[in-house]
Design an enzyme around this catalytic site. Structure first.
Site, PDB file in Angstrom:
ATOM      1  CB  ILE A   1      -0.929   0.072   1.234  1.00 58.37           C
ATOM      2  CG1 ILE A   1      -1.947  -1.073   1.239  1.00 58.37           C
ATOM      3  CG2 ILE A   1      -1.672   1.422   1.242  1.00 58.37           C
ATOM      4  CD1 ILE A   1      -2.915  -1.028   2.431  1.00 58.37           C
ATOM      5  CE1 TYR A   2       5.875   1.696  -0.054  1.00 58.31           C
ATOM      6  CE2 TYR A   2       5.191  -0.112  -1.473  1.00 58.31           C
ATOM      7  CZ  TYR A   2       6.024   0.398  -0.497  1.00 58.31           C
ATOM      8  OH  TYR A   2       6.996  -0.386   0.055  1.00 58.31           O
TER       9      TYR A   2
ATOM     10  N   GLY B   1      -6.706  10.073   3.912  1.00 62.65           N
ATOM     11  CA  GLY B   1      -7.594   8.910   3.871  1.00 62.65           C
ATOM     12  C   GLY B   1      -7.365   7.968   2.705  1.00 62.65           C
TER      13      GLY B   1
ATOM     14  N   GLY C   1      -4.669   5.980   2.031  1.00 64.90           N
ATOM     15  CA  GLY C   1      -4.172   4.696   2.518  1.00 64.90           C
ATOM     16  C   GLY C   1      -5.252   3.907   3.220  1.00 64.90           C
TER      17      GLY C   1
ATOM     18  CE1 TYR D   1      -1.384  -1.967   6.550  1.00 63.98           C
ATOM     19  CE2 TYR D   1       0.903  -1.390   6.926  1.00 63.98           C
ATOM     20  CZ  TYR D   1      -0.161  -1.568   6.068  1.00 63.98           C
ATOM     21  OH  TYR D   1      -0.009  -1.337   4.729  1.00 63.98           O
TER      22      TYR D   1
ATOM     23  CE  LYS E   1      -5.883   4.461  11.789  1.00 65.20           C
ATOM     24  NZ  LYS E   1      -5.915   5.623  10.932  1.00 65.20           N
TER      25      LYS E   1
END
Length: 174
Positions: A98-99, A108, A110, A144, A146
């Site tokens: 995920i970039y 928001g 990501g 992650y 979170k």
């Protein structure tokens, strides 16, 4: 709403755009964490058109892009089955990437890409979704955590000739 974030699956038609986005986001994320030579080696080997085309054609690898008004802001790569980099467990899904472009961090993007990965894993009926994150990337680790991920192992990641350690994290779905 014209500024709405759109998520779509990438195809071979997106090959060159994916290459540019992949190289730019990886470079922005990790510039200064390794030698210039290691960075160039990684960018050339991981994001060349032949490699990305092979990955886009692999039915066990899916790429999604977050777009706004036709502009690519970030992307997601998920792997299934034998395409997973480590576990290769049919009951799991891997988030390999995920970039998000630096100028879109904190907006928001990501989180939206992560929600896409989670929806895919649930649809796939995975027991859990997992990933590896560089041990020095505390911002990503916190993201992650979170989102309900816990650490479960470590593995080695080669960035050119630089041996790095990734923390493996997972989110139990069942």
């Amino acid at each position: 709403m014209e500024n709405q974030l759109n998520i779509r699956k990438l195809t071979l038609n997106d090959l060159e755009s994916l290459q540019m986005l992949s190289k730019q986001t990886f470079f922005e994320t990790f510039v200064g964490t390794c030698s210039d030579e290691d960075m160039q080696h990684y960018l050339e080997n991981s994001f060349n058109l032949t490699q990305l085309k092979r990955e886009l054609k692999n039915e066990e690898m899916h790429f999604y892009v977050a777009e706004q008004q036709g502009e690519m802001l970030g992307y997601l790569k998920v792997n299934f089955g034998a395409a997973q980099t480590e576990l290769q467990d049919l009951s799991t899904v891997e988030i390999q990437r995920i970039y998000v472009l630096n100028q879109h961090h904190g907006k928001g993007v990501g989180q939206t890409l992560f929600q896409q990965a989670l929806a895919i894993a649930i649809q796939y009926q995975a027991d859990y979704i997992w990933l590896g994150v560089w041990e020095q990337n505390h911002k990503a680790q916190n993201f992650y955590r979170k989102n309900g991920f816990i650490e479960f192992d470590k593995h080695t990641f080669m960035l050119g000739s630089d041996t790095q350690t990734d923390i493996m994290m997972k989110k139990i779905l069942k």
